[in-house]
Design a protein around this motif. Sequence first.
Motif, mmCIF file in Angstrom:
data_model
loop_
_atom_site.group_PDB
_atom_site.id
_atom_site.type_symbol
_atom_site.label_atom_id
_atom_site.label_comp_id
_atom_site.label_asym_id
_atom_site.label_seq_id
_atom_site.Cartn_x
_atom_site.Cartn_y
_atom_site.Cartn_z
ATOM 1 N N LEU A 101 0.849 -1.189 0.000
ATOM 2 C CA LEU A 101 0.000 0.000 0.000
ATOM 3 C C LEU A 101 0.886 1.240 0.000
ATOM 4 O O LEU A 101 1.774 1.365 0.849
ATOM 5 N N VAL A 102 0.641 2.144 -0.942
ATOM 6 C CA VAL A 102 1.405 3.388 -1.016
ATOM 7 C C VAL A 102 0.422 4.553 -1.103
ATOM 8 O O VAL A 102 -0.343 4.641 -2.066
ATOM 9 N N GLU A 103 0.451 5.406 -0.099
ATOM 10 C CA GLU A 103 -0.333 6.645 -0.132
ATOM 11 C C GLU A 103 0.621 7.814 -0.339
ATOM 12 O O GLU A 103 1.527 8.045 0.482
ATOM 13 N N ASN A 118 3.729 4.046 3.478
ATOM 14 C CA ASN A 118 3.958 2.794 2.747
ATOM 15 C C ASN A 118 3.758 1.625 3.714
ATOM 16 O O ASN A 118 4.483 1.518 4.710
ATOM 17 N N THR A 119 2.783 0.776 3.423
ATOM 18 C CA THR A 119 2.494 -0.377 4.282
ATOM 19 C C THR A 119 2.625 -1.658 3.480
ATOM 20 O O THR A 119 2.116 -1.746 2.360
ATOM 21 N N MET A 174 4.138 -3.953 8.216
ATOM 22 C CA MET A 174 5.078 -2.866 8.464
ATOM 23 C C MET A 174 4.577 -1.596 7.782
ATOM 24 O O MET A 174 4.198 -1.619 6.613
ATOM 25 N N THR A 175 4.591 -0.494 8.529
ATOM 26 C CA THR A 175 4.172 0.798 7.996
ATOM 27 C C THR A 175 5.308 1.805 8.155
ATOM 28 O O THR A 175 5.851 1.961 9.254
ATOM 29 N N ILE A 176 5.668 2.451 7.045
ATOM 30 C CA ILE A 176 6.739 3.448 7.025
ATOM 31 C C ILE A 176 6.132 4.786 6.617
ATOM 32 O O ILE A 176 5.408 4.862 5.617
ATOM 33 N N ARG A 177 6.432 5.821 7.379
ATOM 34 C CA ARG A 177 5.961 7.166 7.044
ATOM 35 C C ARG A 177 7.161 8.091 6.873
ATOM 36 O O ARG A 177 8.116 8.020 7.644
ATOM 37 N N GLY A 178 7.076 8.920 5.847
ATOM 38 C CA GLY A 178 8.162 9.864 5.590
ATOM 39 C C GLY A 178 7.797 10.748 4.417
ATOM 40 O O GLY A 178 6.621 10.988 4.134
ATOM 41 N N ARG A 228 -1.082 -4.682 -5.293
ATOM 42 C CA ARG A 228 -0.499 -3.358 -5.112
ATOM 43 C C ARG A 228 -1.624 -2.326 -5.103
ATOM 44 O O ARG A 228 -2.479 -2.335 -5.996
ATOM 45 N N VAL A 229 -1.605 -1.456 -4.115
ATOM 46 C CA VAL A 229 -2.640 -0.427 -3.985
ATOM 47 C C VAL A 229 -1.941 0.915 -3.819
ATOM 48 O O VAL A 229 -1.147 1.098 -2.885
ATOM 49 N N THR A 230 -2.223 1.851 -4.711
ATOM 50 C CA THR A 230 -1.602 3.173 -4.653
ATOM 51 C C THR A 230 -2.691 4.237 -4.672
ATOM 52 O O THR A 230 -3.607 4.182 -5.490
ATOM 53 N N THR A 231 -2.578 5.183 -3.762
ATOM 54 C CA THR A 231 -3.509 6.317 -3.699
ATOM 55 C C THR A 231 -2.705 7.604 -3.792
ATOM 56 O O THR A 231 -1.754 7.805 -3.024
ATOM 57 N N LEU A 232 -3.074 8.446 -4.742
ATOM 58 C CA LEU A 232 -2.425 9.743 -4.929
ATOM 59 C C LEU A 232 -3.406 10.838 -4.514
ATOM 60 O O LEU A 232 -4.423 11.056 -5.180
ATOM 61 N N ARG A 233 -3.115 11.497 -3.396
ATOM 62 C CA ARG A 233 -3.909 12.662 -2.993
ATOM 63 C C ARG A 233 -3.468 13.842 -3.849
ATOM 64 O O ARG A 233 -2.288 14.230 -3.828
ATOM 65 N N LEU A 234 -4.391 14.396 -4.604
ATOM 66 C CA LEU A 234 -4.057 15.365 -5.637
ATOM 67 C C LEU A 234 -3.712 16.731 -5.048
ATOM 68 O O LEU A 234 -4.234 17.117 -3.993
ATOM 69 N N PRO A 235 -2.802 17.481 -5.728
ATOM 70 C CA PRO A 235 -2.518 18.852 -5.297
ATOM 71 C C PRO A 235 -3.819 19.635 -5.105
ATOM 72 O O PRO A 235 -4.733 19.551 -5.935
ATOM 73 N N SER A 236 -3.898 20.366 -4.003
ATOM 74 C CA SER A 236 -5.160 21.025 -3.635
ATOM 75 C C SER A 236 -5.592 22.077 -4.645
ATOM 76 O O SER A 236 -6.764 22.481 -4.653
ATOM 77 N N THR A 237 -4.676 22.535 -5.513
ATOM 78 C CA THR A 237 -5.033 23.539 -6.527
ATOM 79 C C THR A 237 -5.665 22.906 -7.760
ATOM 80 O O THR A 237 -6.014 23.621 -8.708
#
Length: 343
Positions: A101-103, A118-119, A174-178, A228-237
Motif C-alpha cells: 500500500l502506497v499513499e 507505505n504499508t 510494516m508501515t513506514i511514514r516519511g 499493489r494499492v496506490t492512492t495519490l492525494r491530488l494537489p489542492s489547486t
Amino acid sequence: MLLLGLLARLGIEAEAVLVNNSGADDGLDERLPNAGMFDHVLVRARIDGKVYWLDGTLPPVVPPALSPALPYRWVLPLTAQGVAIQNLPWRPASRPDEITLVEIDARAGFDKPAQVTNTTIVRGLTGLQQQVQMSGLTPDQLRNIMRQQLVGETWQTVDDVKWRYDQKAEASVMTIRGTWQVDWDDDGNGGKSLALPGGGFSPPERRVRPADQNQDLPYYNAPDYDCRVTTLRLPSTTGASNWTFKSGYDTHIFGRNYYRAFDVRDGAIRMIRGLRVERQEIDAVSARRDNARIAGFDNSMAWVFYNPEGGGTPDPQRKMVPATYDIDWAADIVPCVSEAAKP
C-alpha cells in the motif's frame, strides 16, 4: 512426540504426518516408496469434526489451521495399520500473499515533497521469517535500519516505522511514514504526469518446449497472489476534471488473472493492481492459444496525467476503487482481483 502426548492427554485424536518441506513432492504418487522423500513432520488433529494442522517447529504466533502453513501436495500419515499417501487438493489463494500500500499525499503541490505512507502486509513463510527477524528489534533499532536502507533517491526522510505481527490476519505488517521527492514529468503547457508505483505488469513469458520433448505436456504455474494499492492525494489547486489516467484491465491468460482498476474521487486517484494464479497447470492447447495473445498484453505503467485546462470526465462504468485508507487491507476479503475471479 511431546505435542502428540499433550493432545492425547486432552482427549484429542491426532497423528503424525510426514511431508516434504523442499517443495519436491510433485508426482510423489507415481514414485517408488522412499522414506527419503520426506523431511518434516506435522501433527494432524481432529477437533469437533474438523481437521487442524499443527507444526511444533513454527513460531508460537502460528495457530492450528484448517490447512498447513506450506502448500504441500502429498502427505503420509503415520498410523498403526498403515495408509497410502494422501493428496491435498490445491485451490487458488483466497488472501494475497503480499499487499503493498502506497499513499502519496501531494496536496501541498507539485513542487513540494509529498508525505508518504507505505504499508506492506506479508503472509506465509516470508511473513513468519519477518516475525522472527523483527520481533527482537526495538522501535528505534527498526527505524534506524529502515532509514539506512531507504533514504536516498526516492525517500527523502523516514519519520516513523511501525511493525507488528497480526495473528488474526496471519500477516507481518510494516508501515513506514516519511517524505518523497515525487518525480513528476513535465508535459509542457503546465501539464504533468506520473507513473504510480506498483501499477504495471511485464508481459508473461511464452510457454514452449524443445522439439525433442513431448509437446502435449502441461505447464506449471507457481502459486502466487500479489496486490499493489496506490492512492495519490491530488494537489489542492487541482480538481478531478484536470486528471486522466491509463486504462484498467481484467485479463485472464496462462491461468492467471491480471487486474488493474482506477478511480478518482474525494480528491484522490485510487489504483489497484492484482495478480493471482487461478490454475496450477496449463494444458498445452491453452498455452499455445495464450502464446498468440502475448502481443496484445497491456504492459503499460499506471500513468496519471494532469492538464490545467481540464478535459477529464468521469467514466460512467468506473469501478469504485477503495483508497489505501478506506478499508482494512489485512482483512480476509480485499478487492485485489476481478469479481469473476474470486473464490
